[in-house]
Design a protein around this motif. Sequence first.
Motif, PDB file in Angstrom:
ATOM      1  N   GLU A   1       0.843  -1.187   0.000  1.00 53.71           N
ATOM      2  CA  GLU A   1       0.000   0.000   0.000  1.00 53.71           C
ATOM      3  C   GLU A   1       0.881   1.241   0.000  1.00 53.71           C
ATOM      4  O   GLU A   1       1.902   1.287   0.677  1.00 53.71           O
ATOM      5  N   ASN A   2       0.484   2.243  -0.795  1.00 51.46           N
ATOM      6  CA  ASN A   2       1.178   3.532  -0.738  1.00 51.46           C
ATOM      7  C   ASN A   2       0.154   4.646  -0.535  1.00 51.46           C
ATOM      8  O   ASN A   2      -0.982   4.389  -0.118  1.00 51.46           O
ATOM      9  N   ALA A   3       0.549   5.870  -0.824  1.00 48.95           N
ATOM     10  CA  ALA A   3      -0.310   7.019  -0.528  1.00 48.95           C
ATOM     11  C   ALA A   3      -1.675   6.927  -1.195  1.00 48.95           C
ATOM     12  O   ALA A   3      -2.678   7.385  -0.643  1.00 48.95           O
ATOM     13  N   TRP A   4      -1.723   6.339  -2.393  1.00 52.12           N
ATOM     14  CA  TRP A   4      -2.974   6.343  -3.153  1.00 52.12           C
ATOM     15  C   TRP A   4      -3.807   5.092  -2.950  1.00 52.12           C
ATOM     16  O   TRP A   4      -4.951   5.046  -3.405  1.00 52.12           O
ATOM     17  N   GLY A   5      -3.236   4.083  -2.295  1.00 51.59           N
ATOM     18  CA  GLY A   5      -4.031   2.894  -2.047  1.00 51.59           C
ATOM     19  C   GLY A   5      -3.229   1.622  -2.225  1.00 51.59           C
ATOM     20  O   GLY A   5      -2.004   1.637  -2.355  1.00 51.59           O
ATOM     21  N   ILE A   6      -3.938   0.510  -2.241  1.00 49.28           N
ATOM     22  CA  ILE A   6      -3.285  -0.794  -2.356  1.00 49.28           C
ATOM     23  C   ILE A   6      -2.842  -1.013  -3.796  1.00 49.28           C
ATOM     24  O   ILE A   6      -3.342  -0.383  -4.732  1.00 49.28           O
ATOM     25  N   CYS A   7      -1.881  -1.911  -3.964  1.00 46.66           N
ATOM     26  CA  CYS A   7      -1.317  -2.154  -5.297  1.00 46.66           C
ATOM     27  C   CYS A   7      -2.356  -2.816  -6.199  1.00 46.66           C
ATOM     28  O   CYS A   7      -3.361  -3.380  -5.747  1.00 46.66           O
ATOM     29  N   ASP A   8      -2.097  -2.762  -7.490  1.00 45.95           N
ATOM     30  CA  ASP A   8      -3.054  -3.276  -8.470  1.00 45.95           C
ATOM     31  C   ASP A   8      -3.326  -4.769  -8.286  1.00 45.95           C
ATOM     32  O   ASP A   8      -4.472  -5.214  -8.454  1.00 45.95           O
TER      33      ASP A   8
ATOM     34  N   PHE B   1     -16.526  -2.801 -11.661  1.00 46.55           N
ATOM     35  CA  PHE B   1     -15.767  -1.641 -12.132  1.00 46.55           C
ATOM     36  C   PHE B   1     -14.567  -1.474 -11.205  1.00 46.55           C
ATOM     37  O   PHE B   1     -14.731  -1.233 -10.016  1.00 46.55           O
ATOM     38  N   VAL B   2     -13.360  -1.602 -11.753  1.00 49.56           N
ATOM     39  CA  VAL B   2     -12.135  -1.512 -10.957  1.00 49.56           C
ATOM     40  C   VAL B   2     -11.341  -0.290 -11.377  1.00 49.56           C
ATOM     41  O   VAL B   2     -11.048  -0.102 -12.561  1.00 49.56           O
ATOM     42  N   MET B   3     -10.972   0.539 -10.388  1.00 46.82           N
ATOM     43  CA  MET B   3     -10.093   1.689 -10.635  1.00 46.82           C
ATOM     44  C   MET B   3      -8.719   1.383 -10.063  1.00 46.82           C
ATOM     45  O   MET B   3      -8.577   1.112  -8.873  1.00 46.82           O
ATOM     46  N   THR B   4      -7.680   1.394 -10.907  1.00 43.66           N
ATOM     47  CA  THR B   4      -6.331   1.073 -10.431  1.00 43.66           C
ATOM     48  C   THR B   4      -5.641   2.326  -9.889  1.00 43.66           C
ATOM     49  O   THR B   4      -6.070   3.452 -10.142  1.00 43.66           O
ATOM     50  N   THR B   5      -4.538   2.125  -9.159  1.00 39.64           N
ATOM     51  CA  THR B   5      -3.825   3.263  -8.552  1.00 39.64           C
ATOM     52  C   THR B   5      -2.304   3.200  -8.713  1.00 39.64           C
ATOM     53  O   THR B   5      -1.624   4.203  -8.469  1.00 39.64           O
TER      54      THR B   5
END
Length: 652
Positions: A423-430, A454-458
């Motif tokens: 996990e980083n600042a924007w969320g968990i890994c893809d 619906f999946v949004m990646t980060t």
Amino acid sequence: MNKLSSSYGRYALLTYFTIWFLVLSQFLRIVFFIWQSDEVSWNVIDFLRTLLTGLFYDLGTVAFIAMSSVFYYTIVPNKWIGSFLDKALIYFFTSLTVFILVFTFFAELTFWDEFKTRFNFIAVDYLIYTHEVVANIKQSYPLPVLIGGVLLLTLLFLFIFSKKQAFQTTFSSKVNLKTRLEVLTTTIVIGLFFGFFITNNQAEWSSNRYNSEISKSGIYSFFAAFRNNQMEYVDFYTSINNDKAFKIIKNKLADRNSVYSTNNYAIHRKIIDSVPSLENKNVVFILVESLSGSFLKEFGNKENITPFLDSLAQKSIFFEDLYATGTRTVRGMEAVTLCIPPTPGQSIVKRPDNQNLYTICSIFKSRKYDCNFFYGGDGYFDNMNAYFGGNGFNIYDRGRGSVLSDAIKTTRNNIIDEEVTFENAWGICDEDIFNKMLKVADLQYKNQKPFFNFVMTTSNHRPFTYPSGKIDIPSGTSRQGAVKYTDFALKELFNKAKTKPWFKNTVFVIIADHCASSAGKDEIDVVNYHIPAFIVNLPESQNQKIAKQCSQIDLWPTLFSLFHWSYDSDFFGKNVLDNSFEQRALMGTYRKLVLMKKEKVMILSDQKKQAFYSWNKNNNSLKSIPINHSFLEETISWYQTADFLFTKKLLK
């Protein structure tokens, strides 16, 4: 001390502060000039006009900054000048203001690095979502060094003020009423002049976008964006009669499968497919963060950072000439859920009263699908949870305690720690968000529910960190590494999905939300809106490369046609595969609105301005050409009708 300096001695510190601010602001402009040296105009007149325009806006900015100090100096009696309280207040607020401004100048450098622009509406949004932004800064930059540097520079500037005896003069000089009123009146007049008569976009004097951006003052731009985050189309843009605008758009949207249900100001129609529809296939939709078309080998990239996606391009329905509608994730979400051109100002995702709209979820719900939105960060960011929850999706996110409104009737599910490997600042890994989606899909299949997930990646986002050992580029080192990791995670998703009993009846749709960077020297850098899109796992006989120029808003109408679905539509998008499809793309910033048809590009700007260009795809340049009035009216119609339908609540 002569009479003049004696009369204004109380304002010595304010004078040195103003000179310091103006000099530092011009220094920052020169830094930006050197930074973009290959793309700015170095013509002597252009260079001087950039600096002088910047100086003009800096004067307005420093007047606003100094306003509270001037009021203080105006009301403090002479007998209190130089008192302990007077010194304490002036030392404290001068130090704080200088610290904040030095930090702001550093922030402008990092903002330019990311967006190639002065502060704008993105900076305004970032001020709201402090958790993600602060965490991103901490993970992207050496924060102790940055803060230490800001502190040292602050002390240096305060030392210079002290050496110039600015503090001493300020604390030892009495001031008469006439002088107080002169300074106060001058400051107020400058403030009112800039507040009522000067707009930030008046700095955009040059055809070279970089010169125009450098002409601005970052702080002034920030507050201008804050004030103008929502813009009514007819107030800011060239408009035509609504009857004519809707007639043009209805003609553009009409085809042999469409039947309009009303003659009023609406585009509602029934899409009728004469071929029996396919059984309800599951749909996994993946909106990939910042996946520029230029990253793919398919479009000429030589770095081999998207091997899996390049392989998918050969065995899918692949869109070769598709363009994003905007420059931010919420614009991509708006485009793919509402199939609507970008309205000026904020995205609909972030606007009030955006629940119960007619979205693609409405169509899936009408066919008894289970609809879910997956996001690896906190969906409070950018109002995503409120938008998706208010439009029929169940939410799966990495929430930190924020809750949905009681008015939003949906289910929210937190992604728990045990489901997270990175996990980083924007969320968990893809990989983690894909694994969560797979787990939910298994349950949906078990319960015999067709699903739309619906999946949004980060992961493809600064600070570009991801799990170690997955690819051959170290985590946190480059955008290329983040792109390659996202490509790897997508490959892993498909490898796992192929083992599932629901895979053979599931269609995967992959598209970027926007490009990694959309800025360039032209007012719209067209090539930086070009994104890939894939429809995967339909019958192999349907695989093809679609060369038609089209938009994000056309993706779902095209897929629904492949499903042979009949449905109600309020969408501006069309089926690209229809023989009657007229090639075009709609795109913009929060202020610029664009219609592109092949190599012709019309740009609408606020202040009711427009410009027409010919786009040279080979060198990505725009050449001004005479306005084509029918093209202009069509451009106006796309955006005027879209804004009208949303603001009049006709998309409910």
